[in-house]
Design a protein around this motif. Structure first.
Motif, PDB file in Angstrom:
ATOM      1  N   LEU A   1      32.989  19.168  37.354  1.00 22.22           N
ATOM      2  CA  LEU A   1      30.979  18.840  37.935  1.00 22.22           C
ATOM      3  C   LEU A   1      30.345  19.225  36.829  1.00 22.22           C
ATOM      4  CD1 LEU A   1      31.008  20.455  41.378  1.00 22.22           C
ATOM      5  CD2 LEU A   1      30.815  17.961  40.710  1.00 22.22           C
ATOM      6  N   GLY A   2      30.613  19.646  35.754  1.00 24.10           N
ATOM      7  CA  GLY A   2      29.650  20.205  34.529  1.00 24.10           C
ATOM      8  C   GLY A   2      28.238  21.154  35.115  1.00 24.10           C
ATOM      9  N   GLY A   3      29.139  21.869  36.270  1.00 26.23           N
ATOM     10  CA  GLY A   3      28.104  22.937  36.345  1.00 26.23           C
ATOM     11  C   GLY A   3      28.736  24.024  36.117  1.00 26.23           C
ATOM     12  N   LEU A   4      27.890  25.420  36.385  1.00 28.48           N
ATOM     13  CA  LEU A   4      28.444  26.902  35.815  1.00 28.48           C
ATOM     14  C   LEU A   4      28.714  28.328  36.185  1.00 28.48           C
ATOM     15  CD1 LEU A   4      26.829  26.478  31.733  1.00 28.48           C
ATOM     16  CD2 LEU A   4      28.717  26.570  32.516  1.00 28.48           C
ATOM     17  N   ASP A   5      28.385  27.459  38.048  1.00 30.70           N
ATOM     18  CA  ASP A   5      27.918  28.477  39.123  1.00 30.70           C
ATOM     19  C   ASP A   5      29.041  28.146  39.709  1.00 30.70           C
ATOM     20  OD1 ASP A   5      25.295  29.757  37.696  1.00 30.70           O
ATOM     21  OD2 ASP A   5      25.172  27.757  37.364  1.00 30.70           O
ATOM     22  N   ILE A   6      28.921  29.526  40.710  1.00 32.16           N
ATOM     23  CA  ILE A   6      29.981  29.503  41.870  1.00 32.16           C
ATOM     24  C   ILE A   6      29.701  30.532  43.210  1.00 32.16           C
ATOM     25  CG2 ILE A   6      32.401  30.064  42.260  1.00 32.16           C
ATOM     26  CD1 ILE A   6      33.386  29.066  39.639  1.00 32.16           C
ATOM     27  N   PHE A   7      29.599  30.569  43.920  1.00 33.96           N
ATOM     28  CA  PHE A   7      29.428  31.271  44.962  1.00 33.96           C
ATOM     29  C   PHE A   7      29.967  31.541  45.992  1.00 33.96           C
ATOM     30  CE2 PHE A   7      24.916  29.821  43.202  1.00 33.96           C
ATOM     31  CZ  PHE A   7      24.142  31.086  43.478  1.00 33.96           C
ATOM     32  N   PHE A   8      30.483  33.373  46.088  1.00 34.94           N
ATOM     33  CA  PHE A   8      31.309  33.254  47.323  1.00 34.94           C
ATOM     34  C   PHE A   8      30.799  34.404  47.370  1.00 34.94           C
ATOM     35  CE2 PHE A   8      33.335  35.907  44.534  1.00 34.94           C
ATOM     36  CZ  PHE A   8      34.332  37.109  45.404  1.00 34.94           C
ATOM     37  N   GLY A   9      31.423  34.404  49.365  1.00 35.69           N
ATOM     38  CA  GLY A   9      30.787  36.022  49.903  1.00 35.69           C
ATOM     39  C   GLY A   9      31.600  37.313  50.362  1.00 35.69           C
ATOM     40  N   ALA A  10      32.148  37.343  48.410  1.00 36.59           N
ATOM     41  CA  ALA A  10      32.442  38.900  49.047  1.00 36.59           C
ATOM     42  C   ALA A  10      31.496  40.160  49.430  1.00 36.59           C
ATOM     43  CB  ALA A  10      32.486  39.098  47.554  1.00 36.59           C
ATOM     44  N   ASN A  11      32.233  41.076  49.723  1.00 44.65           N
ATOM     45  CA  ASN A  11      31.117  41.652  50.833  1.00 44.65           C
ATOM     46  C   ASN A  11      31.670  43.342  50.711  1.00 44.65           C
ATOM     47  OD1 ASN A  11      30.164  43.780  53.389  1.00 44.65           O
ATOM     48  ND2 ASN A  11      28.360  42.841  52.725  1.00 44.65           N
ATOM     49  N   ALA A  12      30.894  44.775  50.067  1.00 47.03           N
ATOM     50  CA  ALA A  12      32.443  45.414  49.883  1.00 47.03           C
ATOM     51  C   ALA A  12      31.084  46.506  50.381  1.00 47.03           C
ATOM     52  CB  ALA A  12      31.823  45.811  47.961  1.00 47.03           C
ATOM     53  N   VAL A  13      30.324  46.570  51.546  1.00 50.95           N
ATOM     54  CA  VAL A  13      29.858  47.129  52.130  1.00 50.95           C
ATOM     55  C   VAL A  13      30.644  47.785  53.581  1.00 50.95           C
ATOM     56  CG1 VAL A  13      27.915  47.586  53.249  1.00 50.95           C
ATOM     57  CG2 VAL A  13      27.528  46.968  51.561  1.00 50.95           C
ATOM     58  N   ASP A  14      29.985  46.273  54.234  1.00 48.81           N
ATOM     59  CA  ASP A  14      30.818  45.916  55.374  1.00 48.81           C
ATOM     60  C   ASP A  14      31.685  45.553  55.812  1.00 48.81           C
ATOM     61  OD1 ASP A  14      28.855  48.147  57.343  1.00 48.81           O
ATOM     62  OD2 ASP A  14      27.640  46.263  58.365  1.00 48.81           O
ATOM     63  N   TYR A  15      32.964  46.148  55.369  1.00 47.23           N
ATOM     64  CA  TYR A  15      34.130  44.724  55.398  1.00 47.23           C
ATOM     65  C   TYR A  15      35.298  45.202  55.424  1.00 47.23           C
ATOM     66  CZ  TYR A  15      35.046  46.938  50.759  1.00 47.23           C
ATOM     67  OH  TYR A  15      35.897  47.723  49.732  1.00 47.23           O
ATOM     68  N   SER A  16      36.371  44.966  54.670  1.00 44.89           N
ATOM     69  CA  SER A  16      38.529  44.527  55.907  1.00 44.89           C
ATOM     70  C   SER A  16      38.577  45.496  54.894  1.00 44.89           C
ATOM     71  CB  SER A  16      39.188  44.077  55.873  1.00 44.89           C
ATOM     72  OG  SER A  16      37.711  43.569  57.474  1.00 44.89           O
ATOM     73  N   GLY A  17      38.280  45.705  53.664  1.00 44.48           N
ATOM     74  CA  GLY A  17      38.776  47.252  52.771  1.00 44.48           C
ATOM     75  C   GLY A  17      39.484  46.240  51.598  1.00 44.48           C
ATOM     76  N   TYR A  18      39.129  44.564  51.511  1.00 42.45           N
ATOM     77  CA  TYR A  18      39.930  44.055  50.383  1.00 42.45           C
ATOM     78  C   TYR A  18      40.109  44.323  49.216  1.00 42.45           C
ATOM     79  CZ  TYR A  18      40.531  40.848  54.684  1.00 42.45           C
ATOM     80  OH  TYR A  18      41.102  41.083  56.297  1.00 42.45           O
ATOM     81  N   PRO A  19      40.605  44.123  48.011  1.00 42.81           N
ATOM     82  CA  PRO A  19      40.078  44.662  47.435  1.00 42.81           C
ATOM     83  C   PRO A  19      39.743  43.590  46.291  1.00 42.81           C
ATOM     84  CG  PRO A  19      42.591  44.374  47.364  1.00 42.81           C
ATOM     85  CD  PRO A  19      42.212  44.526  48.710  1.00 42.81           C
ATOM     86  N   ASP A  20      39.793  42.362  46.391  1.00 40.85           N
ATOM     87  CA  ASP A  20      39.372  41.036  45.795  1.00 40.85           C
ATOM     88  C   ASP A  20      38.062  40.875  46.629  1.00 40.85           C
ATOM     89  OD1 ASP A  20      40.003  40.330  48.326  1.00 40.85           O
ATOM     90  OD2 ASP A  20      41.377  38.353  47.533  1.00 40.85           O
ATOM     91  N   CYS A  21      36.917  41.769  47.046  1.00 39.49           N
ATOM     92  CA  CYS A  21      35.607  42.190  47.444  1.00 39.49           C
ATOM     93  C   CYS A  21      35.112  43.177  46.848  1.00 39.49           C
ATOM     94  CB  CYS A  21      35.716  41.958  49.317  1.00 39.49           C
ATOM     95  SG  CYS A  21      36.450  40.131  49.821  1.00 39.49           S
ATOM     96  N   ARG A  22      35.146  43.355  46.320  1.00 33.88           N
ATOM     97  CA  ARG A  22      34.816  44.432  45.206  1.00 33.88           C
ATOM     98  C   ARG A  22      33.559  43.856  43.309  1.00 33.88           C
ATOM     99  NH1 ARG A  22      39.226  47.839  43.598  1.00 33.88           N
ATOM    100  NH2 ARG A  22      39.886  46.166  42.726  1.00 33.88           N
ATOM    101  N   PRO A  23      32.521  44.350  43.302  1.00 35.04           N
ATOM    102  CA  PRO A  23      32.014  44.274  42.399  1.00 35.04           C
ATOM    103  C   PRO A  23      32.534  44.515  41.425  1.00 35.04           C
ATOM    104  CG  PRO A  23      30.710  45.587  43.573  1.00 35.04           C
ATOM    105  CD  PRO A  23      32.390  46.074  44.351  1.00 35.04           C
TER     106      PRO A  23
END
Length: 235
Positions: free
Chosen positions: A120-142
């Motif tokens: 698309l010629g874009g440089l930005d991706i957004f996704f809803g990772a959360n490291a506070v109230d979450y299920s402990g998934y390793p791919d949601c960490r900062p």
């Protein structure tokens, strides 16, 4: 923070749940032209994709793509893609990665998002990772978000040719340090209709939530903590 330029294209991973709907609204508020991306990856139900379609339309995404990617072919590893496992209805032990974790799911989805963003010629991706109230998934960490952003700039033509920070890929996880209540409050302030969303791991074909799984539990607690009536449609 604002878009790099008005209506710059951004790809937003949109599951159809509460978190990703809020992230899409945030990206819109920042001034991005949002291209929503969802996956039919073999999850237990399709009602979350119906929800994603509703959310993308109501929040004004430029377009919404649903990609077929059958992770059920990799037998084992997750209660969301293998019916041999039951979806848990109580929290696991501390620091235990739950059976609802889908192996490498965010990495796979972000990689597809990266390909679309570059096309698309874009440089930005957004996704809803959360490291506070979450299920402990390793791919949601900062640390994971930073790592994937580094990979994006190593693995793409745009990243390799860029010599300025302002023209490099960015992976945004704007709710990563927010509680579920804060996410709900942010979404409400941005006009998200949470009654359109489906968060349940095992919702039925009509999108009715079980009310028992961990995702339902976190969602219920979030609305209670936010002091906002829960609009979820339960069985």
């Amino acid at each position: 923070m604002h878009a790099r330029k008005p209506n710059a294209p951004a790809v937003v991973l949109l599951s159809g749940g509460l978190d990703s709907a809020t992230v899409l609204a945030i990206a819109k508020k920042l001034g991005y032209a949002v291209h929503a991306l969802s996956f039919r990856y073999g999850q237990r139900h399709s009602s979350e994709l119906d929800a994603a379609t509703r959310v993308a339309k109501s929040l004004g995404a430029v377009e919404h793509q649903i990609i077929d990617l059958d992770l059920r072919r990799f037998v084992g590893g997750s209660a969301l893609t293998d019916d041999a496992y039951d979806v848990p209805t109580s929290p696991g032990a501390n620091n235990e990665i739950p059976i609802t974790y889908v192996p490498a799911r965010n990495t796979i989805m972000l990689s597809v998002a990266l390909g679309w963003a570059e096309a698309l010629g874009g440089l930005d991706i957004f996704f809803g990772a959360n490291a506070v109230d979450y299920s402990g998934y390793p791919d949601c960490r900062p640390d994971y978000v930073k790592s994937f952003e580094a990979t994006a700039n190593l693995a793409t033509k745009v990243g390799v040719e860029s010599h300025q920070e302002s023209t490099r890929f960015r992976v945004h996880a704007p709710i990563i340090q927010m509680s579920k209540a804060q996410i709900i409050q942010a979404g409400m302030s941005l006009g998200v209709d949470f009654s359109q969303t489906v968060s349940c791991y095992q919702a039925n074909a009509e999108g009715l939530a079980c009310g028992q799984c961990e995702s339902c539990r976190l969602r219920k607690e979030g609305f209670q903590s936010a002091g906002i009536p829960d609009p979820t449609h339960y069985l």
